[in-house]
Design an enzyme around this catalytic site. Sequence first.
Site, PDB file in Angstrom:
ATOM      1  N   ARG A  25       2.333  -1.417  -1.880  1.00 37.48           N
ATOM      2  CA  ARG A  25       2.902  -0.417  -0.982  1.00 37.48           C
ATOM      3  C   ARG A  25       2.361   1.002  -1.150  1.00 37.48           C
ATOM      4  O   ARG A  25       2.826   1.915  -0.489  1.00 37.48           O
ATOM      5  CB  ARG A  25       4.432  -0.399  -1.044  1.00 37.48           C
ATOM      6  CG  ARG A  25       5.031  -1.742  -0.719  1.00 37.48           C
ATOM      7  CD  ARG A  25       6.458  -1.724  -0.330  1.00 37.48           C
ATOM      8  NE  ARG A  25       7.334  -0.981  -1.201  1.00 37.48           N
ATOM      9  CZ  ARG A  25       8.574  -0.665  -0.867  1.00 37.48           C
ATOM     10  NH1 ARG A  25       9.067  -1.009   0.301  1.00 37.48           N
ATOM     11  NH2 ARG A  25       9.339   0.010  -1.693  1.00 37.48           N
ATOM     12  N   ASP A  26       1.348   1.204  -1.990  1.00 38.65           N
ATOM     13  CA  ASP A  26       0.711   2.514  -2.072  1.00 38.65           C
ATOM     14  C   ASP A  26      -0.762   2.375  -2.453  1.00 38.65           C
ATOM     15  O   ASP A  26      -1.268   3.093  -3.323  1.00 38.65           O
ATOM     16  CB  ASP A  26       1.439   3.426  -3.057  1.00 38.65           C
ATOM     17  CG  ASP A  26       1.044   4.901  -2.908  1.00 38.65           C
ATOM     18  OD1 ASP A  26       0.566   5.291  -1.815  1.00 38.65           O
ATOM     19  OD2 ASP A  26       1.208   5.657  -3.880  1.00 38.65           O
ATOM     20  N   LEU A  27      -1.436   1.446  -1.790  1.00 38.57           N
ATOM     21  CA  LEU A  27      -2.862   1.263  -2.051  1.00 38.57           C
ATOM     22  C   LEU A  27      -3.631   2.426  -1.430  1.00 38.57           C
ATOM     23  O   LEU A  27      -3.465   2.741  -0.254  1.00 38.57           O
ATOM     24  CB  LEU A  27      -3.341  -0.072  -1.471  1.00 38.57           C
ATOM     25  CG  LEU A  27      -2.798  -1.305  -2.176  1.00 38.57           C
ATOM     26  CD1 LEU A  27      -3.078  -2.550  -1.349  1.00 38.57           C
ATOM     27  CD2 LEU A  27      -3.389  -1.434  -3.580  1.00 38.57           C
ATOM     28  N   THR A  39       1.462   6.500   0.811  1.00 37.20           N
ATOM     29  CA  THR A  39       0.736   7.708   1.177  1.00 37.20           C
ATOM     30  C   THR A  39       0.394   7.633   2.655  1.00 37.20           C
ATOM     31  O   THR A  39      -0.195   6.657   3.112  1.00 37.20           O
ATOM     32  CB  THR A  39      -0.540   7.833   0.318  1.00 37.20           C
ATOM     33  OG1 THR A  39      -0.143   7.855  -1.061  1.00 37.20           O
ATOM     34  CG2 THR A  39      -1.311   9.098   0.645  1.00 37.20           C
TER      35      THR A  39
END
Length: 137
Positions: free
Chosen positions: A45-47, A86
Amino acid sequence: MFMEYCSPGSLFNVIGKLSQEDIGRYFDHLRSAVDYLHSRGVAHRDLKPENLLPMGEGVLKVADFDLAAVFIVDGKEVQLKGRVGTKTYMAPEVLLKASKYSAPPTDLWSCGVILFNMVTVNKPWNSANLDDSDYRR
């Protein structure tokens, strides 16, 4: 806590200096890592490039799991909710909707944005919102 030393820092620090072979190997490692996480029922969920660590010889490691979530519970997929991650790398269903979403496609979206960034040394849009014509397209 001890971690391996990653001399270049994050992938963000080496974008623009990568050969096509490096890009291919790094993306293959990213795809493999995300596939492994998803097979275990976990979404990152934040690659983003800042959370990917190039270790040399085409090895890429995924870091920073503070926003990760389990999406397989008792053998069944559950929908996730919440605007986490992000913005630039966030899938539209996460960014634009307050409703629940399927986790694997959102990580894959981020992978696509990362690949675009590695290949072109640019992001596909200036701002991840509907006011940006590139993002709308």
